[in-house]
Design a protein around this motif. Structure first.
Motif, PDB file in Angstrom:
ATOM      1  N   GLY A 267     -14.322  24.614  26.064  1.00 41.57           N
ATOM      2  CA  GLY A 267     -13.691  25.019  24.820  1.00 41.57           C
ATOM      3  C   GLY A 267     -12.971  23.863  24.164  1.00 41.57           C
ATOM      4  N   TYR A 268     -12.284  23.064  24.981  1.00 42.86           N
ATOM      5  CA  TYR A 268     -11.597  21.879  24.448  1.00 42.86           C
ATOM      6  C   TYR A 268     -12.600  20.888  23.871  1.00 42.86           C
ATOM      7  CZ  TYR A 268      -8.598  17.778  24.130  1.00 42.86           C
ATOM      8  OH  TYR A 268      -7.904  16.683  23.659  1.00 42.86           O
ATOM      9  N   ILE A 269     -13.686  20.648  24.596  1.00 40.71           N
ATOM     10  CA  ILE A 269     -14.721  19.725  24.115  1.00 40.71           C
ATOM     11  C   ILE A 269     -15.302  20.235  22.794  1.00 40.71           C
ATOM     12  CG2 ILE A 269     -16.994  18.752  24.611  1.00 40.71           C
ATOM     13  CD1 ILE A 269     -14.770  17.534  26.320  1.00 40.71           C
ATOM     14  N   GLY A 270     -15.591  21.530  22.736  1.00 42.33           N
ATOM     15  CA  GLY A 270     -16.154  22.094  21.519  1.00 42.33           C
ATOM     16  C   GLY A 270     -15.205  22.010  20.339  1.00 42.33           C
ATOM     17  N   ALA A 271     -13.917  22.196  20.603  1.00 43.58           N
ATOM     18  CA  ALA A 271     -12.928  22.180  19.533  1.00 43.58           C
ATOM     19  C   ALA A 271     -12.711  20.783  18.973  1.00 43.58           C
ATOM     20  CB  ALA A 271     -11.601  22.749  20.040  1.00 43.58           C
ATOM     21  N   THR A 272     -12.758  19.772  19.839  1.00 47.01           N
ATOM     22  CA  THR A 272     -12.468  18.396  19.405  1.00 47.01           C
ATOM     23  C   THR A 272     -13.715  17.608  19.065  1.00 47.01           C
ATOM     24  OG1 THR A 272     -12.527  17.537  21.682  1.00 47.01           O
ATOM     25  CG2 THR A 272     -10.398  18.366  20.853  1.00 47.01           C
ATOM     26  N   GLY A 273     -14.855  17.973  19.670  1.00 45.20           N
ATOM     27  CA  GLY A 273     -16.078  17.213  19.462  1.00 45.20           C
ATOM     28  C   GLY A 273     -16.047  15.851  20.119  1.00 45.20           C
ATOM     29  N   GLU A 274     -15.124  15.661  21.059  1.00 46.97           N
ATOM     30  CA  GLU A 274     -14.966  14.362  21.722  1.00 46.97           C
ATOM     31  C   GLU A 274     -15.386  14.454  23.190  1.00 46.97           C
ATOM     32  OE1 GLU A 274     -10.896  13.356  21.171  1.00 46.97           O
ATOM     33  OE2 GLU A 274     -11.079  13.074  19.002  1.00 46.97           O
ATOM     34  N   THR A 275     -16.054  13.403  23.662  1.00 49.34           N
ATOM     35  CA  THR A 275     -16.540  13.408  25.050  1.00 49.34           C
ATOM     36  C   THR A 275     -16.249  12.095  25.767  1.00 49.34           C
ATOM     37  OG1 THR A 275     -18.745  12.704  24.301  1.00 49.34           O
ATOM     38  CG2 THR A 275     -18.386  15.078  24.564  1.00 49.34           C
ATOM     39  N   ASP A 276     -15.249  11.354  25.277  1.00 49.85           N
ATOM     40  CA  ASP A 276     -14.895  10.117  25.958  1.00 49.85           C
ATOM     41  C   ASP A 276     -13.983  10.419  27.148  1.00 49.85           C
ATOM     42  OD1 ASP A 276     -12.433  10.698  24.830  1.00 49.85           O
ATOM     43  OD2 ASP A 276     -12.528   9.095  23.332  1.00 49.85           O
TER      44      ASP A 276
END
Length: 315
Positions: free
Chosen positions: A243-252
């Motif tokens: 959910g956090y990844i989806g909300a921010t669009g960040e994967t670093d």
């Protein structure tokens, strides 16, 4: 829709030291999607029987979860019975009835196949592979979970799946079973060698560890005073993480660290009630306060170093 989850929807009979609950809503995608819904738009793909209750559908819909991928089939919904009497951290499966889940073949429409973030929750690896194959080139990150049964019974399709995953989210015991290793560093490296760039090992009451390349991040579990029912905590962790990844669009790397904390925060609520009782009724304020408590639990001042003595040690 930002996040899609594929897996099981079911009814659970659970026995814990606190008490028992029968026919409570469960299944990996229910815990995952409710957890993820606190951060982003999420949809699920699963199958239920004619016995699936309208009240349970309403619970999921109330969290603005896209249910267009929830198939209703003739027959009964998947059922699982488990006991935590011997070990509160490890469920003993008393019984399981696959029912309609036994013939589950996920149907990926354009609405689902174009989602950028996919989580393949614990289910038959052939089913997980089918869902992954149905995704379009819009997919940015694919993560997945598994369990001891599939590790033992379907190693070939599981290996094929792992080779295509970006992230493996897996229970510690099952990670050791999968790799045949005991040291967590060796375990994570062995799983990375199978395909996933990042490995998150769930450790129950001991927290979680993220391994990404040569980086690692260790998170303790939130000290819950009264554990009622651990069922679904791992799926809730995964839901918070994705959910956090989806909300921010960040994967670093920094995003993954924050996402692991988000998953840990959400999972800590799940164990405080039976089934989805606690998880499905959280406020933004509660989640934010516990996030801040996590920061207090894990932060210390390293600027002054350690007051070490200089010792003359014999060679």
């Amino acid at each position: 829709m930002k996040v899609l989850v594929v897996g099981s929807v079911g009814y659970d009979d659970v026995e814990t030291p606190v008490g028992t609950r029968t026919s409570q809503l469960g299944g990996s995608v229910c815990y995952f999607s409710v957890a993820a819904s606190y951060f982003t738009e999420v949809g699920l793909i699963g199958i239920v029987g004619k016995d699936f209750l309208d009240t349970d559908r309403d619970l999921l819909a109330a969290h603005d979860i896209d249910l267009s991928g929830l198939e209703v089939s003739d027959g009964k919904t998947f059922r699982w019975s488990g006991s935590y009497i011997k070990d509160i951290n490890d469920a003993e499966t008393v019984g399981a009835e696959l029912n309609v889940l036994g013939d589950f073949d996920p149907k990926m429409t354009g609405l689902h196949s174009d989602v950028p973030y996919l989580f393949l929750a614990n289910c038959d690896p052939d089913t997980q592979l089918s869902a992954l194959d149905g995704m379009s080139d819009q997919l940015q990150l694919a993560a997945g979970d598994t369990m001891n049964h599939w590790i033992a019974e379907k190693p070939s399709p599981l290996s094929k799946l792992l080779a295509q995953l970006d992230v493996s989210v897996i229970n510690e015991g099952e990670a050791k079973q999968l790799t045949g290793k005991s040291n967590l560093v060796d375990v994570a490296k062995a799983i990375q060698d199978l395909g996933p760039r990042d490995v998150i090992i769930k450790r129950g009451e001991y927290g979680a560890v993220w391994f990404g390349g040569d980086q690692r991040f260790i998170v303790p579990a939130y000290p819950v005073q009264n554990v009622v029912d651990p069922t679904g905590a791992g799926d809730s962790f995964a839901g918070g993480f994705m959910g956090y990844i989806g909300a921010t669009g960040e994967t670093d790397a920094q995003a993954f660290r924050q996402a692991v904390i988000a998953g840990s925060v959400i999972a800590s609520f799940t164990v405080e009630g039976f089934g989805l009782d606690r998880l499905a009724n959280l406020s933004a304020g509660e989640i934010e306060r516990r996030f801040e408590e996590f920061a207090e639990l894990t932060t210390f001042d390293s600027t002054h170093g350690l007051p070490l003595r200089e010792l003359q040690l014999a060679n």
